[in-house]
Design a protein around this motif. Structure first.
Motif, PDB file in Angstrom:
ATOM      1  N   HIS A  42       0.824  -1.178   0.075  1.00  0.00           N
ATOM      2  CA  HIS A  42       0.101  -0.237  -0.148  1.00  0.00           C
ATOM      3  C   HIS A  42       0.861   1.157   0.051  1.00  0.00           C
ATOM      4  O   HIS A  42       2.046   1.359   0.692  1.00  0.00           O
ATOM      5  CB  HIS A  42      -0.917   0.074   1.379  1.00  0.00           C
ATOM      6  CG  HIS A  42      -1.555  -1.359   1.489  1.00  0.00           C
ATOM      7  ND1 HIS A  42      -1.374  -1.921   2.689  1.00  0.00           N
ATOM      8  CD2 HIS A  42      -2.586  -1.794   0.940  1.00  0.00           C
ATOM      9  CE1 HIS A  42      -2.084  -2.934   2.537  1.00  0.00           C
ATOM     10  NE2 HIS A  42      -2.729  -3.239   1.584  1.00  0.00           N
ATOM     11  N   ASP A  44       1.793   4.082   1.859  1.00  0.00           N
ATOM     12  CA  ASP A  44       2.249   4.089   3.406  1.00  0.00           C
ATOM     13  C   ASP A  44       3.033   3.098   3.934  1.00  0.00           C
ATOM     14  O   ASP A  44       3.362   3.127   4.899  1.00  0.00           O
ATOM     15  CB  ASP A  44       1.136   4.586   4.034  1.00  0.00           C
ATOM     16  CG  ASP A  44       0.361   3.392   4.752  1.00  0.00           C
ATOM     17  OD1 ASP A  44       0.291   2.325   4.246  1.00  0.00           O
ATOM     18  OD2 ASP A  44      -0.189   3.561   5.779  1.00  0.00           O
ATOM     19  N   ASP A  45       3.013   1.963   3.273  1.00  0.00           N
ATOM     20  CA  ASP A  45       4.084   0.893   3.784  1.00  0.00           C
ATOM     21  C   ASP A  45       5.350   1.350   3.733  1.00  0.00           C
ATOM     22  O   ASP A  45       6.019   0.719   4.731  1.00  0.00           O
ATOM     23  CB  ASP A  45       3.840  -0.503   2.768  1.00  0.00           C
ATOM     24  CG  ASP A  45       2.553  -1.292   2.770  1.00  0.00           C
ATOM     25  OD1 ASP A  45       1.687  -0.666   3.963  1.00  0.00           O
ATOM     26  OD2 ASP A  45       2.214  -2.011   2.315  1.00  0.00           O
ATOM     27  N   TRP A 144       8.610  -6.301   2.958  1.00  0.00           N
ATOM     28  CA  TRP A 144       8.038  -6.790   4.473  1.00  0.00           C
ATOM     29  C   TRP A 144       8.755  -8.018   4.342  1.00  0.00           C
ATOM     30  O   TRP A 144       9.195  -8.759   3.378  1.00  0.00           O
ATOM     31  CB  TRP A 144       6.530  -7.002   3.964  1.00  0.00           C
ATOM     32  CG  TRP A 144       5.690  -5.940   4.152  1.00  0.00           C
ATOM     33  CD1 TRP A 144       4.829  -5.307   3.047  1.00  0.00           C
ATOM     34  CD2 TRP A 144       5.159  -5.267   5.277  1.00  0.00           C
ATOM     35  NE1 TRP A 144       4.216  -4.318   3.616  1.00  0.00           N
ATOM     36  CE2 TRP A 144       4.242  -4.219   4.756  1.00  0.00           C
ATOM     37  CE3 TRP A 144       5.555  -5.011   6.571  1.00  0.00           C
ATOM     38  CZ2 TRP A 144       3.754  -3.409   5.741  1.00  0.00           C
ATOM     39  CZ3 TRP A 144       4.920  -4.505   7.460  1.00  0.00           C
ATOM     40  CH2 TRP A 144       4.035  -3.405   7.096  1.00  0.00           C
ATOM     41  N   LYS A 155      -0.803  -8.887   8.244  1.00  0.00           N
ATOM     42  CA  LYS A 155      -2.183  -8.801   7.517  1.00  0.00           C
ATOM     43  C   LYS A 155      -1.972  -9.139   6.277  1.00  0.00           C
ATOM     44  O   LYS A 155      -1.218  -9.223   5.652  1.00  0.00           O
ATOM     45  CB  LYS A 155      -2.924  -7.665   8.115  1.00  0.00           C
ATOM     46  CG  LYS A 155      -2.306  -6.393   7.172  1.00  0.00           C
ATOM     47  CD  LYS A 155      -3.144  -5.028   7.376  1.00  0.00           C
ATOM     48  CE  LYS A 155      -2.663  -3.995   6.737  1.00  0.00           C
ATOM     49  NZ  LYS A 155      -3.301  -2.743   7.052  1.00  0.00           N
ATOM     50  N   HIS A 158      -0.138  -7.403   3.508  1.00  0.00           N
ATOM     51  CA  HIS A 158       1.381  -7.303   3.700  1.00  0.00           C
ATOM     52  C   HIS A 158       2.106  -8.886   3.590  1.00  0.00           C
ATOM     53  O   HIS A 158       3.151  -8.958   2.902  1.00  0.00           O
ATOM     54  CB  HIS A 158       1.496  -6.745   5.253  1.00  0.00           C
ATOM     55  CG  HIS A 158       1.058  -5.368   5.055  1.00  0.00           C
ATOM     56  ND1 HIS A 158       1.058  -4.666   6.539  1.00  0.00           N
ATOM     57  CD2 HIS A 158       0.630  -4.658   4.121  1.00  0.00           C
ATOM     58  CE1 HIS A 158       0.525  -3.738   6.203  1.00  0.00           C
ATOM     59  NE2 HIS A 158       0.301  -3.350   4.984  1.00  0.00           N
TER      60      HIS A 158
HETATM   61 ZN   LIG Z   1      -0.205  -1.572   4.299  1.00  0.00          ZN
END
Ligand SMILES: [Zn+2]
Length: 280
Positions: A42, A44-45, A144, A155, A158
């Protein structure tokens, strides 16, 4: 007794594992001239790494952000459509990256739907990522953390992004995988030499802490650009948040900064070597 013996047998192994953790040859704070590619699910990750990204960009590295989804689902505002949200998330990410000194053309969004990444055609997503890895040929991949010795709980998006990034890194090095990119598109196979994995749950696997002291303000300011995700905009989006709303987001961003030995830091699990050994 037997259990106790096992503990003593395991102890040297665990101690060795600790000692043999890879470390960057050059501290991240001194990296220059590298191409850095961050893969997130996303817009903002990348915020978890904003201090490091601002530092790297300021030190003459080229930072690219590849975001898999448009972020077109995550809101509590009943009045926003998917199309509106995707446009807002793009504009917020570009504003955040501008704050970090990262040019807008270094933001690549692959356009998948928010919340459903793990149900996409994995082969197609990996092929897409492999193409970008072969194009950008990054010295360092940030992603990640899929987990070290066990699967890390993330989640959904991710979790999917962590494995898709690792799988793409592995696939990019094989000439005969997605060979059309090589025979038809003029790309070449590529092996990413270094990795910085990030996560937002615990610091148990971190082996590298980047001193972001000089970049805290940039990190805090960049975070305040995500007004559809944090602060009152999460429930009722306002394209022009008030000064108080912005301050609330900045205070929140500041409160989440990790301090180590009196310095603001961001933690990563650094990994070096063949992507086939990512889980080791
Ligand atoms: Zn995210």
């Amino acid at each position: 007794m037997k259990k106790l013996l096992m503990c003593w047998l395991l102890f040297p192994l665990l101690a060795f594992a600790q000692l043999s953790e890879p470390k960057p040859d050059t501290p991240v704070e001194k990296w220059a001239g590298k191409t850095i590619m961050l893969i997130g699910a996303h817009a903002d990750d990348d915020a978890l790494s904003h201090g490091t990204l601002a530092l790297l960009q300021a030190h003459g590295n080229q930072v690219y952000i590849v975001t898999l989804t448009t972020g077109n689902v995550g809101t509590q505002d009943p009045n926003l459509s998917r199309t509106q949200l995707a446009a807002i998330r793009r504009q917020e990410e570009l504003a955040a990256l501008a704050e970090l000194g990262i040019p807008g053309e270094h933001y690549i969004n692959l356009g998948y739907d928010d919340g459903l990444l793990e149900f996409e055609d994995r082969k197609a997503v990996v092929e897409n990522l492999v193409r970008w890895i072969r194009k950008l040929r990054p010295d360092v991949l940030m992603a990640w953390d899929p987990g070290k010795n066990y699967q890390r709980w993330h989640k959904s998006d991710h979790r999917a992004a962590s494995y898709l990034a690792a799988d793409a890194a592995r696939a990019a090095m094989w000439r005969l995988l997605f060979e059309g990119q090589i025979t038809q598109e003029g790309l070449k196979e590529y092996m990413i030499p270094e990795y910085l994995f990030y996560n937002d749950y615990d610091n148990n696997d971190e082996n590298t802490w980047v001193d972001i002291s000089g970049f805290v303000e940039k990190k805090v300011n960049a975070f305040s650009k995500y007004s559809s995700q944090y602060g009152p905009g999460w429930k009722q989006y306002n394209p022009h948040p008030s000064g108080a709303d912005l301050q609330q987001m900045k205070d929140y961003a500041r409160s989440r900064i990790t301090m180590k030995n009196g310095k603001a830091v961001e933690g990563f699990r650094y990994y070096k070597g063949l992507p086939d050994a990512l889980g080791k």
